[in-house]
Scaffold this active site. Structure first.
Site, short mmCIF file in Angstrom:
data_model
loop_
_atom_site.label_atom_id
_atom_site.label_comp_id
_atom_site.label_asym_id
_atom_site.label_seq_id
_atom_site.Cartn_x
_atom_site.Cartn_y
_atom_site.Cartn_z
N GLN A 51 1.03 -1.06 0.03
CA GLN A 51 -0.01 0.08 -0.03
C GLN A 51 0.90 1.35 0.07
OE1 GLN A 51 -3.52 0.99 0.63
NE2 GLN A 51 -3.24 2.24 2.54
N ARG B 229 8.08 5.23 1.08
CA ARG B 229 8.16 5.69 2.39
C ARG B 229 9.00 4.80 3.29
NH1 ARG B 229 1.80 4.80 4.37
NH2 ARG B 229 1.60 2.67 3.35
N HIS C 47 1.30 13.00 0.66
CA HIS C 47 0.18 12.46 1.43
C HIS C 47 0.25 13.35 2.73
CE1 HIS C 47 -2.25 10.05 3.87
NE2 HIS C 47 -2.14 9.10 3.19
N ASP D 278 -13.07 9.40 2.44
CA ASP D 278 -12.12 8.93 1.60
C ASP D 278 -12.52 9.30 0.24
OD1 ASP D 278 -9.53 7.64 0.66
OD2 ASP D 278 -9.95 5.79 2.02
N GLU E 208 -4.21 15.54 0.21
CA GLU E 208 -2.70 14.74 -0.79
C GLU E 208 -2.76 15.08 -2.20
OE1 GLU E 208 -3.24 10.63 -0.08
OE2 GLU E 208 -4.58 11.07 1.83
C1 BG6 Z 1 -5.19 7.54 2.20
C2 BG6 Z 1 -6.09 6.44 1.83
O1 BG6 Z 1 -4.46 8.00 1.01
O2 BG6 Z 1 -4.07 6.77 2.98
C3 BG6 Z 1 -6.62 5.76 2.72
O3 BG6 Z 1 -7.07 7.15 0.72
C4 BG6 Z 1 -5.70 5.19 3.62
O4 BG6 Z 1 -7.76 4.68 2.08
C5 BG6 Z 1 -4.62 6.17 4.18
O5 BG6 Z 1 -6.33 4.33 4.64
C6 BG6 Z 1 -3.72 5.82 4.92
O6 BG6 Z 1 -2.92 4.66 4.50
P1 BG6 Z 1 -1.74 3.88 5.31
O7 BG6 Z 1 -1.30 2.96 4.46
O8 BG6 Z 1 -0.55 5.17 5.67
O9 BG6 Z 1 -2.41 3.39 6.40
#
Ligand code: BG6
Length: 277
Positions: free
Chosen positions: A78, A83, A153, A196, A253
């Site tokens: 994800q 990062r 982000h 979201d 973001e």
């Molecule tokens: C956002 C997404 O950009 O990041 C969300 O739209 C997500 O769905 C959030 O929960 C945080 O993501 P992560 O991987 O840092 O927990």
């Protein structure tokens, strides 16, 4: 002043102080995790429960999501691997008393090639003055084209999420990532539940209206914007969040996400930039 610091566990960061602002940037992820103008409360939110540990993303500040936003590339973790990756410091430049520029880079490695089989170089330029400017250049150093989605982000601190508003996305095409529905958004975004939303075709500045202050975000190289707050239940389930964390931040973001993906040819580059004031 530019200082090289580390937490007790060895987690390294750069601390910048000039006449306009102070900031902290972790070498892992090229992650700005503190920025405040002199005499003001921090603009960026960072979780009191966040880990500052190699291999774990900091919860707050400005994570660099690259080479994939969210699960846009399902074969990657994800938000991609940048990062969690160690950036190299290329230069620190005190341009004048009020402006400091830090340049970091990341390039393909044995580990990155296992996850994503493309040669690349990232150049991350962070300029700290009365405004915070972050520019991320992706250079294709490979012989084949590749596709990236990405995001700066940014976690913004707010005094109270229930009264904060995000302005500038009225009438924009929007994907609700919670329901997978596409529609045209109308009005300001307010927060009374999990939000979201992925906006497309964004061509103007975005405003964050908070009781304490107003923040303006302008961008280039990007036409998508993600607005996110996990609200009560998701916040309680998430790593690096305290139970009440959702009350004091909103993520806005600057992105190249979903339809706004970028195909970069060999020898070519693309820069995404956010200016926050
Ligand atoms: C956002 C997404 O950009 O990041 C969300 O739209 C997500 O769905 C959030 O929960 C945080 O993501 P992560 O991987 O840092 O927990």
């Amino acid at each position: 002043m530019i200082e090289f610091k580390a937490f007790d566990n060895g987690f390294e960061y750069i601390q910048v102080t000039n006449a306009s602002a102070s900031a902290k940037i972790a070498l892992q992820g090229g992650h700005v995790f503190h920025y405040a103008r002199q005499g003001e409360i921090p603009l960026l939110w960072v979780s009191e429960a966040s880990d500052f540990e190699y291999g774990k993303a900091i919860r707050g500040g400005v994570p660099i999501c690259w080479p994939a936003f969210g699960m846009n590339n399902p074969s990657l973790p994800q938000h991609g691997f940048a990062r969690y990756s160690m950036f190299k410091l290329l230069s620190c430049n005190e341009i004048n008393a009020t402006k400091t520029e830090i340049i970091l880079s990341l390039q393909d490695s044995e580990e990155s090639l296992k996850l994503w089989p493309h040669r690349f170089r990232l150049v991350l330029k962070i300029t700290l003055s009365e405004v915070l400017e972050i520019g991320l250049e992706t250079i294709n150093t490979d012989t084949n084209e590749f596709t990236v989605t990405q995001a700066l982000h940014t976690y913004f601190q707010v005094s109270d999420i229930s009264t904060a508003k995000v302005r500038g996305l009225d009438n924009k095409p929007c994907l609700d990532a919670l329901t997978n529905k596409r529609f045209t958004y109308s009005g300001d975004i307010v927060f009374a539940e999990e939000v979201d939303l992925v906006f497309q075709e964004v061509d103007g500045g975005i405003g964050l209206i908070d009781s304490g202050r107003d923040v303006k975000i302008t961008s280039s190289g990007s036409s998508s914007v993600v607005v996110w707050n996990p609200w009560i239940d998701k916040c309680a389930r998430m790593s690096g969040m305290a139970k009440q964390s959702y009350k004091t931040f909103v993520c806005i973001e600057t992105a190249n996400a979903f339809d706004d993906f970028k195909v970069i040819k060999p020898g070519e580059s693309h820069t995404i930039r956010a200016v926050i004031q």
